[in-house]
Scaffold this motif. Structure first.
Motif, mmCIF file in Angstrom:
data_model
loop_
_atom_site.group_PDB
_atom_site.id
_atom_site.type_symbol
_atom_site.label_atom_id
_atom_site.label_comp_id
_atom_site.label_asym_id
_atom_site.label_seq_id
_atom_site.Cartn_x
_atom_site.Cartn_y
_atom_site.Cartn_z
ATOM 1 N N ARG A 180 -7.066 -10.241 -0.631
ATOM 2 C CA ARG A 180 -7.912 -9.514 -1.589
ATOM 3 C C ARG A 180 -7.107 -8.965 -2.753
ATOM 4 N NH1 ARG A 180 -10.109 -6.600 3.220
ATOM 5 N NH2 ARG A 180 -8.977 -4.779 2.455
ATOM 6 N N CYS A 192 -7.062 -2.333 -11.809
ATOM 7 C CA CYS A 192 -7.547 -2.604 -10.455
ATOM 8 C C CYS A 192 -6.960 -3.930 -9.973
ATOM 9 C CB CYS A 192 -9.073 -2.657 -10.427
ATOM 10 S SG CYS A 192 -9.750 -3.080 -8.799
ATOM 11 N N LEU A 227 -10.737 -1.019 -5.135
ATOM 12 C CA LEU A 227 -10.102 -0.346 -4.007
ATOM 13 C C LEU A 227 -8.654 0.058 -4.278
ATOM 14 C CD1 LEU A 227 -10.517 0.553 -1.070
ATOM 15 C CD2 LEU A 227 -9.654 -1.671 -0.348
ATOM 16 N N SER A 228 -7.868 -0.819 -4.917
ATOM 17 C CA SER A 228 -6.453 -0.525 -5.111
ATOM 18 C C SER A 228 -6.053 -0.709 -6.573
ATOM 19 C CB SER A 228 -5.590 -1.431 -4.224
ATOM 20 O OG SER A 228 -5.856 -1.205 -2.854
ATOM 21 N N GLU A 270 -7.388 -4.831 -6.507
ATOM 22 C CA GLU A 270 -8.096 -5.220 -5.281
ATOM 23 C C GLU A 270 -9.532 -4.740 -5.342
ATOM 24 O OE1 GLU A 270 -7.851 -4.720 -0.396
ATOM 25 O OE2 GLU A 270 -6.764 -3.321 -1.696
ATOM 26 N N VAL A 271 -10.445 -5.620 -5.000
ATOM 27 C CA VAL A 271 -11.864 -5.294 -4.871
ATOM 28 C C VAL A 271 -12.280 -5.589 -3.439
ATOM 29 C CG1 VAL A 271 -14.204 -5.888 -5.607
ATOM 30 C CG2 VAL A 271 -12.357 -5.756 -7.293
ATOM 31 N N TYR A 272 -12.997 -4.664 -2.821
ATOM 32 C CA TYR A 272 -13.464 -4.845 -1.440
ATOM 33 C C TYR A 272 -14.943 -4.491 -1.368
ATOM 34 C CZ TYR A 272 -13.782 -4.334 3.644
ATOM 35 O OH TYR A 272 -14.152 -4.471 4.969
ATOM 36 N N ARG A 277 -16.428 -3.206 -4.577
ATOM 37 C CA ARG A 277 -15.972 -1.942 -5.164
ATOM 38 C C ARG A 277 -14.465 -1.983 -5.390
ATOM 39 N NH1 ARG A 277 -18.315 3.159 -2.025
ATOM 40 N NH2 ARG A 277 -17.587 4.090 -3.989
ATOM 41 N N GLN A 301 -6.612 -9.586 4.604
ATOM 42 C CA GLN A 301 -6.588 -8.363 3.806
ATOM 43 C C GLN A 301 -5.681 -8.518 2.594
ATOM 44 O OE1 GLN A 301 -5.222 -5.881 6.990
ATOM 45 N NE2 GLN A 301 -7.264 -5.120 7.506
ATOM 46 N N ASP A 320 0.821 -1.212 0.000
ATOM 47 C CA ASP A 320 0.000 0.000 0.000
ATOM 48 C C ASP A 320 0.856 1.264 0.000
ATOM 49 O OD1 ASP A 320 -2.963 -0.923 0.432
ATOM 50 O OD2 ASP A 320 -1.720 -2.159 1.748
ATOM 51 N N SER A 378 -4.730 3.297 -3.372
ATOM 52 C CA SER A 378 -6.164 3.566 -3.338
ATOM 53 C C SER A 378 -6.460 4.791 -4.189
ATOM 54 C CB SER A 378 -6.616 3.819 -1.901
ATOM 55 O OG SER A 378 -6.061 5.043 -1.430
ATOM 56 N N GLU A 379 -7.722 5.008 -4.467
ATOM 57 C CA GLU A 379 -8.111 6.191 -5.247
ATOM 58 C C GLU A 379 -7.612 7.467 -4.580
ATOM 59 O OE1 GLU A 379 -12.197 8.344 -6.944
ATOM 60 O OE2 GLU A 379 -12.304 6.430 -5.882
#
Length: 273
Positions: free
Chosen positions: A76, A34, A43-44, A36-38, A41, A73, A10, A16-17
């Motif tokens: 994902r 993309c 996410l990363s 990662e989806v959480y 939606r 975590q 991260d 992230s956005e």
């Protein structure tokens, strides 16, 4: 593979956005992938170029994701790799508290790090009580315990009282714990719980001869110091504090473009070995 690449995720490789930092006209912005989806939606993200470079890197080196995320975590995140559904052979999670081997937590490493923490740091429960007592609800959104290893707060960063972080850092240091502010999260982590400790275990197991690393936060400093060469982006705790060390290159790039540049530097470093 003689070259091992250990990288934070991260705000180092994935963004992230909120953290993308795209400060160019829309028409010049890089295409994003993309990863990662959480909760349904996206996410990363990485740039598509970074994704392609990372797949090349994973073909040429032993790539080891090294994250403060828990295994759940981390699970994902779908990193680009040399084959569809690729899973790194090793991954460091929970800031070194979990060592994943082919995606599965290694119980021997967990037992080892638990023993080290018990010997050198105050109990988790004591730190959790302190966080509950000193984190005011007006600026604290969440209090969490991660994997029964460390604790963190999600805060309104701009509303943190003057001196609060320094006071918490001093209190924790007296008890064998470290504090790190990353974005909106305040982490309290036992001192023996480090990415570099888990990295040393991976190096021992796989016999790597050269280690490259990257990271943006104070919790990544030990990882960078353990590497033969390292890079930090132009944002994050390390950049904000002006932290540097021999063998560590401070990049000018920020946001998702820094992630792309880091993968490019990894490839160049591996080729030079």
């Amino acid at each position: 593979m003689g070259v091992l690449v250990a990288s934070d995720l991260d705000r180092t490789l994935i963004y992230s956005e909120r953290a993308l930092a795209l400060d160019v006209p829309d028409g010049l912005a890089p295409r994003l992938l993309c990863v990662e989806v959480y909760q349904g939606r996206p996410l990363s993200f990485m740039t598509e170029r970074a994704a392609g470079l990372l797949a090349d890197l994973a073909r040429q080196t032993r790539f080891v994701p090294s994250t403060t995320r828990t295994p759940e975590q981390y699970g994902r995140v779908k990193l680009p790799g040399p084959t569809p559904g690729w899973v790194p052979e090793y991954a460091i999670c929970a800031n070194g508290g979990q060592l994943l081997v082919d995606g599965v937590p290694d119980p021997d490493w967990r037992a080892e790090i638990t023993t080290r923490i018990a010997a050198d740091s105050a109990p988790l429960e004591e730190v959790v009580r302190r966080l509950a007592a000193c984190a005011a609800p007006e600026w604290t959104h969440k209090r969490r315990v991660a994997d029964e290893l460390f604790a963190y707060l999600v805060v309104e960063r701009a509303a943190l009282p003057t001196g609060w972080l320094e006071e918490l850092t001093g209190w924790c240091a007296e008890r064998g714990w470290a504090v790190s502010l990353q974005g909106r999260k305040v982490y309290a982590v036992p001192a023996p719980l480090t990415k570099s400790a888990a990295l040393a275990e991976v190096v021992k197991r796989c016999g790597a001869t050269t280690v490259l690393a990257a990271g943006d936060s104070l919790l990544d400093a030990d990882l960078l110091l353990a590497a033969d060469a390292g890079w930090r982006p132009g944002h994050g705790e390390l950049a904000d504090s002006g932290w540097t060390a021999p063998g560590v290159t401070a990049l000018a790039e920020v946001g998702v473009t820094a992630g792309e540049e880091i993968v490019r530097r990894f490839l160049a470093g591996a080729a030079a070995d």
